[in-house]
Design a protein around this motif. Sequence first.
Motif, PDB file in Angstrom:
ATOM      1  N   TYR A   7       0.848  -1.192   0.000  1.00  0.00           N
ATOM      2  CA  TYR A   7       0.000   0.000   0.000  1.00  0.00           C
ATOM      3  C   TYR A   7       0.885   1.244   0.000  1.00  0.00           C
ATOM      4  CZ  TYR A   7      -3.398  -3.491   1.389  1.00  0.00           C
ATOM      5  OH  TYR A   7      -4.183  -4.608   1.424  1.00  0.00           O
ATOM      6  N   CYS A   8       0.367   2.314  -0.571  1.00  0.00           N
ATOM      7  CA  CYS A   8       1.121   3.559  -0.625  1.00  0.00           C
ATOM      8  C   CYS A   8       1.111   4.231   0.754  1.00  0.00           C
ATOM      9  CB  CYS A   8       0.496   4.495  -1.662  1.00  0.00           C
ATOM     10  SG  CYS A   8       1.291   6.115  -1.717  1.00  0.00           S
ATOM     11  N   THR A  14      -3.280   1.157  -3.638  1.00  0.00           N
ATOM     12  CA  THR A  14      -2.604  -0.112  -3.889  1.00  0.00           C
ATOM     13  C   THR A  14      -1.315   0.135  -4.671  1.00  0.00           C
ATOM     14  OG1 THR A  14      -4.768  -1.138  -4.042  1.00  0.00           O
ATOM     15  CG2 THR A  14      -2.906  -2.425  -4.854  1.00  0.00           C
ATOM     16  N   VAL A  15      -0.273  -0.596  -4.311  1.00  0.00           N
ATOM     17  CA  VAL A  15       1.029  -0.448  -4.957  1.00  0.00           C
ATOM     18  C   VAL A  15       1.292  -1.604  -5.925  1.00  0.00           C
ATOM     19  CG1 VAL A  15       3.519  -0.663  -4.462  1.00  0.00           C
ATOM     20  CG2 VAL A  15       2.127   0.969  -3.183  1.00  0.00           C
ATOM     21  N   CYS A  30       2.526   3.604  -6.776  1.00  0.00           N
ATOM     22  CA  CYS A  30       1.135   3.692  -6.334  1.00  0.00           C
ATOM     23  C   CYS A  30       0.208   3.806  -7.544  1.00  0.00           C
ATOM     24  CB  CYS A  30       0.944   4.888  -5.408  1.00  0.00           C
ATOM     25  SG  CYS A  30      -0.763   5.057  -4.843  1.00  0.00           S
TER      26      CYS A  30
END
Lengths: 184, 184
Positions: A7-8, A14-15, A30
Motif C-alpha cells: 500500500y502507498c 494499492t502499490v 502507487c
Amino acid sequence: MMKAFKYCPYCGGTVEYKHIPDDTQLRHVCTQCESVHYLNPKIVTGVLPIFEDKVLLAKRAIEPCKGLWNVPAGYMENGETIEDGAQRELVEEANATVTNIRPHLIYSLDKINQVYVLFLGDLVGPTFSNGIESLDVQLFAEDEIPWKELAFTSSAVCIKRYYENKDSQAGQVFLDRYYFDKKE
Amino acid sequence: MMKAFKYCPYCGGTVEYKHIPDDTQLRHVCTQCESVHYLNPKIVTGVLPIFEDKVLLAKRAIEPCKGLWNVPAGYMENGETIEDGAQRELVEEANATVTNIRPHLIYSLDKINQVYVLFLGDLVGPTFSNGIESLDVQLFAEDEIPWKELAFTSSAVCIKRYYENKDSQAGQVFLDRYYFDKKE
C-alpha cells in the motif's frame, strides 16, 4: 530487512511492482497517486573506541545476538551526520565519548541491504558504563578479544583490521564486504 | 527526501507518529498491524574516474541540475555492495569502468538525509560515452574543471580533495559534510 510495499504510505492506494520509464529496475508504484517508492540499503554507523591499544566493546542486551559482544553501532537516523550517528550510538550503548573520530571500515552486506560505516576514535577518560542496550561494557587488549562471542562479522573484521594496521598512518580505510556464499 | 508515512505500506492501516518503548525518537507505527516504519538516510554512491591526472565528469541529462556537471553517482540499490553500486552508476552515466576502486570521501547532507560515499578509480581505456542520464562526458585537467557549472557541492568537494591530496599515499579518506547554515 524491509518488506515489499503493498500500500502507498502517502495515500493508502494499492502499490504495483513494475517498470517505470528510464529506470533499469522494477519499482513500487502507487496506482492511485503514482508515487514511486524506492527501497534502499540502510547505513549502520559505529565507532571502535581505542584506549592504550585496547578496544571498547559492548555486550548486547537486545536481540539479535543478545549476550554477545560488538562494536558499538546502530542504524543511522535521519537528521544527523554519519559521524554524529556513530557517536550517538556510542553514548547509547556505552555512555562513552571519543575524540579524533576517523573512518575505518566500509563493509557491505548486500544480501540484507546494509552498509556498515565504522570509525575509530580515541576513548575519552577512559570513562564508560552500560548503556540501555548493553549488559556489559569492557576494554579488551588484543589477546583478550572474545572472538567466539562476537555478535557480528562486521565487529570481527573491524577489530581485526585495527590490530593488523594500527602502526600505519592515520586516514587508512578498508573497503570490505561479507561474502554470503563463502563456506567458512 | 522521503515524506512522512500516513498509511502502513504492509497492511494499509493508519500510521501514528509516536513514542515506542526503549526508543529515543518518535516513530511511524501502524495502528492496525503495529509495524514500526523506520525512515533512514539514503546512500549516494559514485566514483571519480582518474586518467593521467584528469578526472571524468558527466553532464546531467535529468533534473535536478540538468545541464550541470557532476561526479558519476546515484542512489545505492538494494542487493548490491556499495562499490558495485558506484561502478553501476558509472556505467549508467558514462559507459565507463574503473580498476583499483578505493574510498575517497564520506560526505553527510544531514538536512536532506543523504550520505555520499565517493570512491576514486583508475579509468579503463580511456573509454567513455554518454549514458542514458548524461548529455556529455569529458575528461578534465585540474585547470579545466568547470567549477561554476558543477551540479552538487559533493562533486566540488570530491574533485577538490582529489587534487589537494593526489600525491599522498593510497587509502586516504576524507570525512566531510555540508554545513547548510554556512553563508557562502
